[in-house]
Design a protein around this motif. Sequence first.
Motif, short mmCIF file in Angstrom:
data_model
loop_
_atom_site.label_atom_id
_atom_site.label_comp_id
_atom_site.label_asym_id
_atom_site.label_seq_id
_atom_site.Cartn_x
_atom_site.Cartn_y
_atom_site.Cartn_z
N PHE A 135 47.22 13.71 52.87
CA PHE A 135 47.18 14.62 51.73
C PHE A 135 45.93 14.45 50.86
CE2 PHE A 135 51.49 13.20 52.73
CZ PHE A 135 52.13 14.38 53.01
N GLN A 136 45.05 13.55 51.23
CA GLN A 136 43.98 13.12 50.33
C GLN A 136 42.75 14.03 50.36
OE1 GLN A 136 42.13 9.02 50.72
NE2 GLN A 136 43.67 8.70 49.13
N SER A 137 42.39 14.54 49.19
CA SER A 137 41.15 15.29 49.02
C SER A 137 40.11 14.36 48.40
CB SER A 137 41.36 16.50 48.09
OG SER A 137 42.31 17.39 48.60
N ARG A 138 38.87 14.48 48.84
CA ARG A 138 37.79 13.70 48.23
C ARG A 138 36.98 14.64 47.31
NH1 ARG A 138 34.94 8.84 51.04
NH2 ARG A 138 36.95 8.07 50.28
N VAL A 139 36.94 14.28 46.05
CA VAL A 139 36.27 15.10 45.03
C VAL A 139 35.06 14.34 44.50
CG1 VAL A 139 36.52 16.24 42.80
CG2 VAL A 139 38.45 16.19 44.40
N VAL A 140 33.93 15.02 44.42
CA VAL A 140 32.70 14.43 43.88
C VAL A 140 32.49 14.94 42.46
CG1 VAL A 140 30.22 14.16 44.16
CG2 VAL A 140 31.69 14.29 46.18
N ASN A 141 32.38 14.01 41.54
CA ASN A 141 32.12 14.34 40.15
C ASN A 141 30.62 14.15 39.90
OD1 ASN A 141 32.09 14.71 37.41
ND2 ASN A 141 33.41 12.98 36.91
N ILE A 142 29.89 15.26 39.74
CA ILE A 142 28.43 15.22 39.56
C ILE A 142 28.10 15.27 38.08
CG2 ILE A 142 26.25 16.37 40.10
CD1 ILE A 142 27.65 17.61 42.55
N LEU A 143 27.37 14.25 37.62
CA LEU A 143 26.95 14.17 36.22
C LEU A 143 25.44 14.37 36.12
CD1 LEU A 143 29.07 11.04 35.23
CD2 LEU A 143 29.62 13.42 34.74
N GLU A 144 25.00 15.37 35.37
CA GLU A 144 23.57 15.67 35.23
C GLU A 144 23.16 15.57 33.77
OE1 GLU A 144 20.28 19.22 36.04
OE2 GLU A 144 22.32 19.37 36.86
N CYS A 145 22.21 14.68 33.50
CA CYS A 145 21.69 14.53 32.14
C CYS A 145 20.94 15.79 31.74
CB CYS A 145 20.78 13.31 32.07
SG CYS A 145 19.93 13.12 30.48
N VAL A 177 32.66 9.45 43.19
CA VAL A 177 33.55 9.95 44.24
C VAL A 177 34.97 9.48 43.95
CG1 VAL A 177 34.05 9.97 46.70
CG2 VAL A 177 31.67 9.96 45.91
N GLN A 178 35.91 10.42 43.98
CA GLN A 178 37.31 10.11 43.72
C GLN A 178 38.19 10.75 44.78
OE1 GLN A 178 36.79 11.80 39.63
NE2 GLN A 178 38.02 10.04 39.00
N ASP A 179 39.27 10.04 45.15
CA ASP A 179 40.24 10.56 46.11
C ASP A 179 41.54 10.90 45.39
OD1 ASP A 179 39.18 8.18 48.64
OD2 ASP A 179 38.48 10.22 48.24
N PHE A 180 42.10 12.07 45.71
CA PHE A 180 43.34 12.51 45.08
C PHE A 180 44.31 13.01 46.15
CE2 PHE A 180 40.00 13.19 41.90
CZ PHE A 180 40.53 12.50 40.82
N SER A 181 45.54 12.52 46.11
CA SER A 181 46.57 13.04 47.01
C SER A 181 47.19 14.31 46.47
CB SER A 181 47.66 11.98 47.24
OG SER A 181 48.22 11.57 46.01
N VAL A 182 47.03 14.55 45.17
CA VAL A 182 47.51 15.77 44.52
C VAL A 182 46.38 16.32 43.65
CG1 VAL A 182 49.20 16.79 42.95
CG2 VAL A 182 49.89 14.91 44.46
N ILE A 183 46.04 17.60 43.85
CA ILE A 183 45.05 18.26 43.01
C ILE A 183 45.80 18.98 41.89
CG2 ILE A 183 43.24 20.01 42.89
CD1 ILE A 183 42.44 17.54 44.45
#
Length: 361
Positions: A134-144, A154-160
Amino acid sequence: MRRMETAPKEHDFICQAHVAQLERPREAGHICAADNCYGLENQGFTCYLNALLQTLFRTPEFTNLINSSREHALERALHRLFRKLSSDNSSVGTEDVTRALQIDVMKQQDIADCFRLLLNELDIKKSSKYNKIFQSRVVNILECEDCHNTDELVQDFSVITLPVKPHLAESLDEFCKPTTLEGQNEVYCNKCCKKTATEMTYTFKWLPSVLVIQLKRFMQYRYVFEKDSSIVDIPLQLEIPCGNSEDKLTNENYCLYAVCNHIEGVNSGHYNAVIKCSEQWNEFDDKNCYPRCIQQKENGCLSSRNGYLLFYHKVSKVDKKLQNEGTANDCKQLKKKKPNKLIIKIIETEVSGTQDVYYRP
């Protein structure tokens, strides 16, 4: 959850012609004629667990792992339960599962929290095999915003989890919409050597074989929790791009197969599940189960104010080709976009279904 005696509302994706059917006397252990389905006994306040277990029982990736291993007490309990659901001709008890999870059966719980607990318990000795289904891999991009230096988390979530919006596409757009962090929320920039205003964007790096979405219906206002019962339109089929860059984006196709509903309010609610068994949609309400006619809108969506936890199955390329045969207008490929924008394609279909929606982790 405490059982509510009120009948389901007609707007909860049930055909008008079947509203009268909802009011008929309900017999214990009723069998769905379409698929030999059996109910689960409620031990007190375990309707949330029953709805979840009925859904997992009809998730082949999950049941295959359960059938292949007996190492964990919870695995053994689930194996015995699923075997009974496959062969018994009456409702089944869940005592072994609640003991393995150490659940207080007289205490209300959230079905999404219970789902996470169950996966984490199973993966204590399993190297995240269950979570990976069930795991989705989500990338959190931070731009100054000063030097435009970027960092990725990078974060993994079994529930979005998504916010409640009138349409699922809007909820998903909100999930991936760039957000500016400023003021007290500024982020430290390694290049500028100070905290700066930062643009934050979520993108999907990969998506699982089973996508689970939670609709963020419960919100805390000061010291009080309230439920958002707004009606949400949910597509039976959806297509989501994911990948590392614009050149590597791939479109993943999903088909809705189960919805876990939360009926009524915060302190007096009840859970049930509407699940597609073979080609028939059935409602599972503790020890009762019935065939259900699902009302689909012209745009290929379903509407519900009670849908809470949504389960989508990934569709293979072969299955997608068969589903869309003869509907070339619905098979237009999505144009490539930058990864900071989520694209969702709604595929109109004649198949009946169910619905749900969800919020940013």
